[in-house]
Design an enzyme around this catalytic site. Structure first.
Site, PDB file in Angstrom:
ATOM      1  CG  ASP A  39       3.121   4.044  -8.927  1.00 53.09           C
ATOM      2  OD1 ASP A  39       1.953   3.892  -9.274  1.00 53.09           O
ATOM      3  OD2 ASP A  39       3.721   3.295  -8.119  1.00 53.09           O
ATOM      4  CE  LYS A  62      -3.933   4.480  -5.037  1.00 55.15           C
ATOM      5  NZ  LYS A  62      -4.209   3.312  -4.247  1.00 55.15           N
ATOM      6  CG  MET A 176       4.361   5.644   2.248  1.00 54.21           C
ATOM      7  SD  MET A 176       2.986   4.590   1.780  1.00 54.21           S
ATOM      8  CE  MET A 176       3.441   3.053   2.545  1.00 54.21           C
TER       9      MET A 176
END
Ligand code: SAH
Length: 273
Positions: A39, A62, A176
């Site tokens: 990741d 991502k 996030m």
């Protein structure tokens, strides 16, 4: 090496940044890996320290909204393809593997392809952030629990849920959500949250660039709503955040540049060691 194919996929949590926070089991699995599919929130330090030079490293970073993101289906396909060709495939994810990690899609892909797997946990960002900021998440007389939330899209939290969150006595953690903070704080205040409730934004927790910012809800909305935070950052909200000034043990880094840079090269590369 005896090659029994298909191979096995090891989902491994890389922890929040500091390579020392990788589990011993995870380190052993990484050292024995044929392929590491990593990741974006995996630091180069971990690759350099634990991955062998002959191991294939495939970055599948991502990043919310970025055009550099690989679609999830493509990632699933890479994992399945690699497991058909190699004995030990590691799917390396930032933090823990089961928290905001899309692991469900990847597990489904493996189950339907009949590929065996193992799950190895990692230290999730909030555990790292709380420890490295000196914030006891469920401190006695301050909090009775922790809720781990995200708010990257408006629909994620209903109006009724805001009312309930605004009355929180627990610790609220938002992943996030750096860019959404003005929205989160306004929603909470509108729903009746205590204006003096403190919160910490922990940027790049456990990395050499860690920086903790402290606010109260009211202060943030009145004076700081344009504040920008280096990604990744997370929010720890509630009375426990008020313990930060007393128990902080790491000075804030003056370097607020990004610690997590794209893993070297586009596509496949051999890990430099
Ligand atoms: N699986 C990961 C979370 C992935 S979602 C875990 O368990 O930690 C990505 C979000 O995690 C980021 O937007 C940020 O909110 C948080 N995050 C990950 N690493 C972080 C770090 N070092 N410091 C602060 N927040 C981090």
């Amino acid at each position: 090496m005896s090659l029994v194919l298909p191979g096995k996929v090891f989902f491994v949590g890389a922890g929040p940044g500091d390579p020392g926070l990788l589990a011993v089991k995870a380190a052993k699995i990484l050292q024995a890996a044929d392929v590491v599919i990593a990741d974006r929130l995996v630091g180069m330090d971990i690759i350099a320290e634990y991955v062998n030079a002959q191991t294939l490293v495939i970055p599948v970073g991502k990043q919310g909204g970025s055009s550099a993101s690989k679609p999830q289906e493509e990632i699933n396909a890479i994992i399945v393809k690699m497991a058909k060709r190699h004995a030990k495939v590691v799917r390396l994810k930032g933090g823990d593997i089961t928290i905001f990690s899309n692991i469900l899609d990847e597990l489904e892909a493996l189950v339907s392809a009949n590929i065996p797997y193992e799950l190895v946990p990692g230290i999730t960002a909030v555990s790292g952030a709380a420890a490295y900021a000196g914030i006891p998440l469920t401190a006695r007389n301050h909090s009775t629990g922790v809720r781990i939330l995200t708010y990257y899209q408006t629909a994620a939290i209903s109006n009724e849920a805001w009312q309930e969150l605004a009355r929180f006595v627990d610790t609220l953690v938002f992943y996030m959500s750096g860019n959404a903070l003005p929205n989160i704080v306004s929603k909470l205040l509108q729903a009746g949250a205590e204006p003096t409730m403190p919160f910490a934004v922990v940027e790049q927790a456990t990395t050499p660039h860690q920086h903790v910012h402290m606010f109260t809800l009211e202060e943030f909305i009145l004076r700081q709503r344009d504040a920008e935070f280096t990604s990744p950052s997370l929010v720890i909200m509630g009375r426990v955040a008020g313990l930060y000034p007393q128990f902080a043990w790491l000075p804030n880094s003056a370097d607020r540049s990004a610690y997590f840079t794209p893993l070297q090269g586009q596509g496949q590369f051999l890990a430099a060691k």
